[in-house]
Every structure is written in C-alpha cells, then in structure tokens.
Design an enzyme around this catalytic site. Structure first.
Site, short mmCIF file in Angstrom:
data_model
loop_
_atom_site.label_atom_id
_atom_site.label_comp_id
_atom_site.label_asym_id
_atom_site.label_seq_id
_atom_site.Cartn_x
_atom_site.Cartn_y
_atom_site.Cartn_z
N ARG A 143 -50.30 23.05 59.39
CA ARG A 143 -51.71 23.83 59.55
C ARG A 143 -52.55 23.47 60.85
O ARG A 143 -52.41 22.23 61.22
CB ARG A 143 -52.53 23.58 58.40
CG ARG A 143 -51.73 24.05 57.04
CD ARG A 143 -52.52 24.01 55.72
NE ARG A 143 -51.94 24.24 54.54
CZ ARG A 143 -51.29 23.65 53.82
NH1 ARG A 143 -51.07 22.19 54.05
NH2 ARG A 143 -50.85 24.00 52.69
N LYS A 199 -54.20 19.80 52.77
CA LYS A 199 -55.04 20.59 51.88
C LYS A 199 -54.34 20.30 50.51
O LYS A 199 -53.27 19.71 50.17
CB LYS A 199 -54.14 22.03 51.83
CG LYS A 199 -54.89 22.98 51.19
CD LYS A 199 -54.34 24.52 51.42
CE LYS A 199 -55.06 25.56 50.70
NZ LYS A 199 -54.56 26.88 51.02
N HIS A 227 -51.12 30.30 62.33
CA HIS A 227 -50.32 29.95 61.05
C HIS A 227 -49.11 30.97 61.40
O HIS A 227 -48.27 30.72 60.36
CB HIS A 227 -51.32 30.71 59.95
CG HIS A 227 -51.22 29.83 58.86
ND1 HIS A 227 -51.60 28.45 58.39
CD2 HIS A 227 -50.77 30.45 57.44
CE1 HIS A 227 -51.41 28.26 57.39
NE2 HIS A 227 -50.95 29.20 56.69
N ARG A 241 -46.34 28.60 61.55
CA ARG A 241 -46.07 27.94 60.27
C ARG A 241 -45.11 28.76 59.34
O ARG A 241 -44.16 28.29 58.88
CB ARG A 241 -47.32 27.39 59.57
CG ARG A 241 -47.00 26.66 58.24
CD ARG A 241 -48.36 26.31 57.62
NE ARG A 241 -48.53 26.23 55.95
CZ ARG A 241 -48.20 25.07 55.50
NH1 ARG A 241 -47.72 24.19 56.44
NH2 ARG A 241 -48.13 24.99 54.33
N HIS A 260 -46.67 22.92 49.55
CA HIS A 260 -47.05 23.83 48.36
C HIS A 260 -46.94 23.29 47.16
O HIS A 260 -46.25 22.52 46.99
CB HIS A 260 -46.11 24.97 48.48
CG HIS A 260 -46.23 25.88 49.58
ND1 HIS A 260 -45.23 26.71 50.10
CD2 HIS A 260 -47.23 26.01 50.68
CE1 HIS A 260 -45.60 27.56 51.19
NE2 HIS A 260 -46.78 27.03 51.58
N TYR A 267 -41.28 33.36 51.43
CA TYR A 267 -40.52 33.61 52.70
C TYR A 267 -39.05 34.09 52.32
O TYR A 267 -38.42 34.66 53.19
CB TYR A 267 -40.36 32.23 52.99
CG TYR A 267 -41.64 31.56 53.35
CD1 TYR A 267 -42.38 32.18 54.75
CD2 TYR A 267 -42.32 30.73 52.88
CE1 TYR A 267 -43.35 31.69 55.03
CE2 TYR A 267 -43.60 30.23 53.14
CZ TYR A 267 -44.16 30.58 54.36
OH TYR A 267 -45.39 29.93 54.57
#
Length: 347
Positions: A204, A229, A294, A297, A320, A329
């Site tokens: 990120r 995050k 992004h 990424r 995640h 994805y």
C-alpha cells in the site's frame, strides 16, 4: 493577503474555494492538501470543508457547522477512547469527523434522546439528499455504530443500524507489459525504485513511505512491513532485481531515517508526492487509464494468482484478514477465461 478563501457548494458538496494569482509556490502548497481540486469552470482551487481547512484559511466557523456543547464533549470523549484503543491517527480523524457531522445535524437535540429513527432520517435527508457515495455513508455508519457501542444511556440500538448495500466492484488490473512500461518510464532512480517496490511486494502507499532501511533484510531476501493496516506486521519476499535497484538507490541517496525521504533528510516522503511520481510515469509511458498506486498492488496479486501461487499465500502477502477479500482476484484473473472459446468464433 495573497489569497481569498470562501465557502462554496460544488456539485452539491460543501467545499472551500481558494483564489489567488498565478503563483507556482502556492499551487504546489495547495496540491499538498488532501482532495484539493482545480475547477476549470470556476477558475479556482477548492478543498474539502473541514474544521482543519477552515482553521488553515482563517474561515470563521458558522454556528450551524458546529456541534452543541454536549456534542463537542461527547466527540472529545470518543477521540480519547479511540486513542486509548490505539487506533491510527488517520482512523481517529476519519471517525471523529464522521461522528461530528452526525452531531452537527442533530445539534438541537440531546444525544441521549437520539434514536434509530434519527439515524434513518440522517441517511435519507442528508446523505442521500446530497448525493454522497455509499462508501462515505458506510464510513459515517461505522463511526456511529462504534461510538454508540461505547456509551450508556442511549436510545439507539446499534445492532439495528443497517449499512448501505455495497457495490460489487472488481479491482483494476494492469497487464505485465503495462506495469513494465510504467516502471521503466522514470530515469530518476528514486522514483523508479519506489514504484518498483510497490509492485514487486504488493505494498500500500502508506506502507512504502513508512519503510525504514532496516526493514530490508538482504540476508533473508525479505521486506518487513511493520504495523500496517490493522496494526499487523508481515513479511514479503524481496526480488533479487529489486535488491540490486535498492543498492544503487542507497548509494546515491543514503537515506537516514526512512527508506524514501522527502526533500529534507530524515523526513517522510509524502503520499501526495508519490502519487505525482506515478502520474509522471503514466504520462511518459503514454498510458491513458486512470491508474492509481493501488492498481499496482492489485496487479501484483493478480499476476501472482495467474502464475499459480496459492490463494492462501497471496492472502498472507497482502495482509488480508479474510480469505474472502483475496478471493476477488479470482474474478479478474484471465488464465481460465483464455481457455474459453466464444461461440462467435464458430459462426
């Protein structure tokens, strides 16, 4: 005074207009403000109408844009609670600004008297009426739900506050050729290294600018991403090609505190400047798509999946919490689609 600032409504949004003569330094400075935009029609710059921006340009707060004294006290309590729970400064700012908007709307009503009907009215009469996005509505809903879970003596049933229906949007993905053209566009080693590291590790924007030289472990060929995050640490593999590029960069720039520093030694590189670096690369590569950092990424994750990497590993690499987040994805990977023959070809 070299500029004039005033409150305006632009596309049904509350904004602050900032007008000044042609001055490159002022243009550079206003671009550093989050969500600053140029209006070709009005011939002026405009920025979000926030408490911080009003203070920045000495705009007197209107009475109807402030919460009641009770609301302000509750707001400060919420900020202290978030700080004690060690929420990030960005999250604290986002949640407090969202809750403040709700308190301002009901500034003539005691907080203890607020009900679920008031939340519904707020969504219909303010959020929807002003055409605010579903994501913005969800952000405010999160702040309201979190706050009213933390206080007593309330008539609001948090569990009965519904969130807006989410749009099912697929991530934007670039081809490998497009990524290569973007990464090769810059002759500047620092700019090239930053963009390359984002793609090669699936970082990120904030994760990249927070990196320190010691986070690059050349012995184990990994990058350590600290307190990303969700307050989580994780590691990603370090490409040998990126390591070579990093060594060239380090010899040229010799960073002190952060791996990529601003104009002054020891200062963090700004996210706004990093976005500008990408825009320059897109222009040089002649790519017209509205690519953001992004996207790199997303492209990293999709290209890993297409090369056969297990989805569980991709989840770990991206940081995640849920596998459901990573599974999106599978909907943009073209490996399976390429084996499907269109009936049009048989006509």
């Amino acid at each position: 005074m070299i500029w004039k600032a005033k409150l305006i409504k632009h596309h049904n949004l509350e904004r602050i207009a900032v007008e000044f003569g042609k001055d490159e330094d002022l243009i550079r400075r206003i671009k550093l403000i989050s969500d600053a935009r140029w209006s070709a029609q009005k011939k002026l710059w405009h920025i979000p109408d926030t408490f911080e921006n009003r203070e920045r340009f000495n705009i007197i707060q209107r009475e109807d844009t402030l919460p009641s004294r009770e609301g302000e006290e509750h707001l400060q309590q919420f900020i202290r609670w978030l700080s004690a729970k060690r929420y990030s400064s960005n999250t604290i700012k986002t949640y407090s600004e969202s809750l403040k908007l709700f308190f301002v709307y009901f500034r003539n009503k005691s907080i203890s008297e607020l009900t679920n009907t008031d939340v519904l009215d707020f969504n219909n009469d303010h959020i929807l009426k002003n055409n605010f996005s579903a994501s913005y509505q969800n952000q405010i809903t999160s702040a309201i739900k979190l706050y009213f879970r933390t206080i007593r003596n309330t008539n609001i049933n948090v569990d009965k506050i519904d969130r807006p229906k989410k749009n099912k949007v697929l991530p934007n993905v670039l081809s490998k050729d497009e990524v290569k053209n973007i990464l090769d566009a810059h002759a500047n080693v620092k700019h090239k290294t930053m963009l390359s590291l984002i793609y090669s590790c699936g970082l990120r924007c904030n994760e990249l600018i927070q990196l320190k030289p010691m986070d690059i472990d050349s012995k184990r060929n990994i990058v350590l991403i600290k307190q990303a995050k969700g307050k989580k640490d994780r590691i990603t593999p370090l490409s040998p090609k990126i390591l070579d590029l990093l060594r060239i960069y380090y010899q040229l720039y010799k960073p002190k505190t952060y791996l990529f520093e601003g104009q002054e030694a020891g200062t963090i590189y700004s996210a706004k400047s990093l976005q500008a670096v990408l825009k320059q690369a897109l222009r040089k590569a002649k790519i017209k798509k509205p690519v953001t950092l992004h996207w790199l990424r997303h492209s990293y994750a999709t290209h890993l999946l297409e090369s056969g990497t297990d989805l569980r590993y991709i989840q770990e690499l991206l940081g995640h919490n849920s596998s459901r987040t990573t599974e999106i994805y599978t909907h943009v990977s073209t490996n399976s689609l390429q084996h499907i023959k269109s009936p049009f070809d048989d006509l």
